[in-house]
Motif scaffolding. Structure first.
Motif, PDB file in Angstrom:
ATOM      1  N   LEU A   1      50.728  53.945  34.355  1.00  0.00           N
ATOM      2  CA  LEU A   1      50.608  53.953  35.816  1.00  0.00           C
ATOM      3  C   LEU A   1      51.760  54.716  36.453  1.00  0.00           C
ATOM      4  N   ASP A   2      51.484  55.317  37.601  1.00  0.00           N
ATOM      5  CA  ASP A   2      52.525  55.971  38.401  1.00  0.00           C
ATOM      6  C   ASP A   2      53.211  54.887  39.223  1.00  0.00           C
ATOM      7  N   TRP A   3      54.260  54.303  38.670  1.00  0.00           N
ATOM      8  CA  TRP A   3      54.896  53.141  39.299  1.00  0.00           C
ATOM      9  C   TRP A   3      55.593  53.482  40.607  1.00  0.00           C
ATOM     10  N   LYS A   4      56.002  54.721  40.776  1.00  0.00           N
ATOM     11  CA  LYS A   4      56.578  55.129  42.055  1.00  0.00           C
ATOM     12  C   LYS A   4      55.525  55.017  43.160  1.00  0.00           C
ATOM     13  N   SER A   5      54.304  55.510  42.864  1.00  0.00           N
ATOM     14  CA  SER A   5      53.225  55.425  43.851  1.00  0.00           C
ATOM     15  C   SER A   5      52.826  53.977  44.101  1.00  0.00           C
ATOM     16  N   VAL A   6      52.808  53.166  43.033  1.00  0.00           N
ATOM     17  CA  VAL A   6      52.475  51.745  43.189  1.00  0.00           C
ATOM     18  C   VAL A   6      53.503  51.067  44.072  1.00  0.00           C
ATOM     19  N   HIS A   7      54.789  51.370  43.854  1.00  0.00           N
ATOM     20  CA  HIS A   7      55.852  50.752  44.653  1.00  0.00           C
ATOM     21  C   HIS A   7      55.742  51.163  46.112  1.00  0.00           C
ATOM     22  N   GLU A   8      55.426  52.431  46.355  1.00  0.00           N
ATOM     23  CA  GLU A   8      55.286  52.916  47.738  1.00  0.00           C
ATOM     24  C   GLU A   8      54.085  52.296  48.430  1.00  0.00           C
ATOM     25  N   ALA A   9      53.027  52.026  47.657  1.00  0.00           N
ATOM     26  CA  ALA A   9      51.839  51.388  48.246  1.00  0.00           C
ATOM     27  C   ALA A   9      52.106  49.939  48.613  1.00  0.00           C
ATOM     28  N   ALA A  10      53.065  49.310  47.925  1.00  0.00           N
ATOM     29  CA  ALA A  10      53.442  47.912  48.199  1.00  0.00           C
ATOM     30  C   ALA A  10      52.215  47.015  48.335  1.00  0.00           C
ATOM     31  N   PRO A  11      51.399  46.920  47.282  1.00  0.00           N
ATOM     32  CA  PRO A  11      50.144  46.165  47.411  1.00  0.00           C
ATOM     33  C   PRO A  11      50.314  44.658  47.412  1.00  0.00           C
ATOM     34  N   LEU A  12      51.451  44.162  46.951  1.00  0.00           N
ATOM     35  CA  LEU A  12      51.661  42.718  46.866  1.00  0.00           C
ATOM     36  C   LEU A  12      52.468  42.215  48.056  1.00  0.00           C
TER      37      LEU A  12
ATOM     38  N   PRO B   1      33.683  35.405  75.813  1.00  0.00           N
ATOM     39  CA  PRO B   1      33.785  35.610  74.370  1.00  0.00           C
ATOM     40  C   PRO B   1      34.616  34.533  73.683  1.00  0.00           C
ATOM     41  N   THR B   2      34.499  34.461  72.363  1.00  0.00           N
ATOM     42  CA  THR B   2      35.434  33.718  71.533  1.00  0.00           C
ATOM     43  C   THR B   2      36.366  34.754  70.912  1.00  0.00           C
ATOM     44  N   GLN B   3      37.651  34.587  71.124  1.00  0.00           N
ATOM     45  CA  GLN B   3      38.604  35.607  70.712  1.00  0.00           C
ATOM     46  C   GLN B   3      39.245  35.254  69.368  1.00  0.00           C
ATOM     47  N   PHE B   4      39.772  36.262  68.710  1.00  0.00           N
ATOM     48  CA  PHE B   4      40.412  36.052  67.404  1.00  0.00           C
ATOM     49  C   PHE B   4      41.567  37.023  67.245  1.00  0.00           C
ATOM     50  N   THR B   5      42.384  36.767  66.225  1.00  0.00           N
ATOM     51  CA  THR B   5      43.505  37.652  65.937  1.00  0.00           C
ATOM     52  C   THR B   5      44.043  37.362  64.540  1.00  0.00           C
ATOM     53  N   GLY B   6      44.849  38.265  64.044  1.00  0.00           N
ATOM     54  CA  GLY B   6      45.616  38.008  62.823  1.00  0.00           C
ATOM     55  C   GLY B   6      44.807  37.831  61.562  1.00  0.00           C
ATOM     56  N   SER B   7      43.691  38.535  61.410  1.00  0.00           N
ATOM     57  CA  SER B   7      42.931  38.448  60.163  1.00  0.00           C
ATOM     58  C   SER B   7      43.773  39.032  59.026  1.00  0.00           C
ATOM     59  N   SER B   8      43.766  38.376  57.877  1.00  0.00           N
ATOM     60  CA  SER B   8      44.597  38.885  56.784  1.00  0.00           C
ATOM     61  C   SER B   8      44.019  38.550  55.412  1.00  0.00           C
ATOM     62  N   VAL B   9      44.235  39.481  54.494  1.00  0.00           N
ATOM     63  CA  VAL B   9      44.009  39.283  53.066  1.00  0.00           C
ATOM     64  C   VAL B   9      45.309  39.718  52.390  1.00  0.00           C
ATOM     65  N   VAL B  10      45.987  38.786  51.735  1.00  0.00           N
ATOM     66  CA  VAL B  10      47.277  39.066  51.111  1.00  0.00           C
ATOM     67  C   VAL B  10      47.219  38.649  49.647  1.00  0.00           C
ATOM     68  N   VAL B  11      47.527  39.586  48.760  1.00  0.00           N
ATOM     69  CA  VAL B  11      47.626  39.274  47.333  1.00  0.00           C
ATOM     70  C   VAL B  11      49.081  38.939  47.047  1.00  0.00           C
ATOM     71  N   LYS B  12      49.339  37.710  46.635  1.00  0.00           N
ATOM     72  CA  LYS B  12      50.718  37.265  46.447  1.00  0.00           C
ATOM     73  C   LYS B  12      51.086  37.276  44.961  1.00  0.00           C
ATOM     74  N   PRO B  13      52.340  37.632  44.669  1.00  0.00           N
ATOM     75  CA  PRO B  13      52.773  37.753  43.271  1.00  0.00           C
ATOM     76  C   PRO B  13      52.991  36.388  42.617  1.00  0.00           C
ATOM     77  N   VAL B  14      51.931  35.586  42.651  1.00  0.00           N
ATOM     78  CA  VAL B  14      51.981  34.243  42.047  1.00  0.00           C
ATOM     79  C   VAL B  14      50.859  34.163  41.038  1.00  0.00           C
ATOM     80  N   LYS B  15      51.176  33.810  39.808  1.00  0.00           N
ATOM     81  CA  LYS B  15      50.148  33.685  38.782  1.00  0.00           C
ATOM     82  C   LYS B  15      49.304  32.446  39.069  1.00  0.00           C
ATOM     83  N   THR B  16      47.980  32.602  39.011  1.00  0.00           N
ATOM     84  CA  THR B  16      47.102  31.480  39.293  1.00  0.00           C
ATOM     85  C   THR B  16      46.988  30.589  38.067  1.00  0.00           C
ATOM     86  N   SER B  17      46.550  29.367  38.315  1.00  0.00           N
ATOM     87  CA  SER B  17      46.392  28.422  37.203  1.00  0.00           C
ATOM     88  C   SER B  17      45.107  28.707  36.449  1.00  0.00           C
TER      89      SER B  17
END
Length: 229
Positions: A23-34, A213-229
């Protein structure tokens, strides 16, 4: 181990996670996916959960004009749809004179997050399986008993559903607090093969001489660096 690979491992605290050499780890680090929000345009109505939702403005004179079923906002990066619901006359006593009924509609917004395109790698998703945190905030109101729905699916590369979670809260119409209400879920132990997150929520609106209307805000999907059980 390359310095960029070491930085990814150290910055995200994913020691023990599979770190392929190709993997191109420099590109992965710049993308900051976690640890960052992978939803694009998470607050298209321009609202902030740290500020109370605005009180609806009641006009002195009914607005009239054609019915409206979609709020105003910048919905770029979202796929939107409107479902106008039939009039509901239930609960109205027989013989009562009806001057007008509110017409309700569902306004849906959906977005598909491509996890690999965001910088996550297959072995991390398949073997380490980090937690996937989903969160949303919607406006508490007395518009109706059911004003919000959320459905999130974890999909494979061919869009097969691997795991899903649906939330359909019921509102307390007896107590009006008019605050933001949090909706959240954590996916863990979901198994190998996840490549996409399909996020869709629906908000109920009402029209009776004016649009509410019914209003909303702050929708998020976050992948956290925690190993699942």
């Amino acid at each position: 181990m390359s310095s960029w690979k070491q930085r990814c491992e150290s910055d995200w605290g994913i020691h023990g996670a599979p770190m392929p050499e190709d993997l191109d780890w420099k590109s992965v680090h710049e993308a900051a996916p976690l640890g960052r929000n992978l939803i694009k345009n998470p607050s298209p109505l321009g609202l902030n959960k740290d500020v109370p939702p605005p009180e609806p403005e009641l006009p002195e004179v009914p607005g009239g004009g054609p019915a409206r079923f979609q709020p105003e906002g910048d919905f770029s990066n979202w796929t939107t749809a409107v479902e106008v619901l039939p009039y509901d006359a239930s609960g109205i006593p027989a013989g009562a004179v009806i001057c007008g009924l509110p017409q309700f509609s569902w306004f849906s917004l959906e977005q598909i997050v491509d996890l690999k395109a965001q910088g996550l790698w297959e072995k991390l998703l398949d073997e380490f399986q980090p937690e996937i945190h989903v969160q949303d905030w919607y406006e508490e109101s007395q518009l109706h008993q059911n004003i919000y729905q959320l459905q999130v699916k974890l999909l494979s590369s061919d869009k097969t559903v691997i795991s899903e979670h649906t939330i359909k809260p019921t509102e307390d119409l007896e107590n009006y607090s008019h605050t933001w209400k949090e909706v959240s879920h954590v996916f863990s132990g979901y198994g190998p093969g996840v490549r996409f997150v399909h996020f869709i929520h629906r908000l109920k609106n009402s029209f009776l001489n004016d649009f509410f209307p019914t209003q909303f805000t702050g929708s998020s999907v976050v992948v956290k660096p925690v190993k699942t059980s």
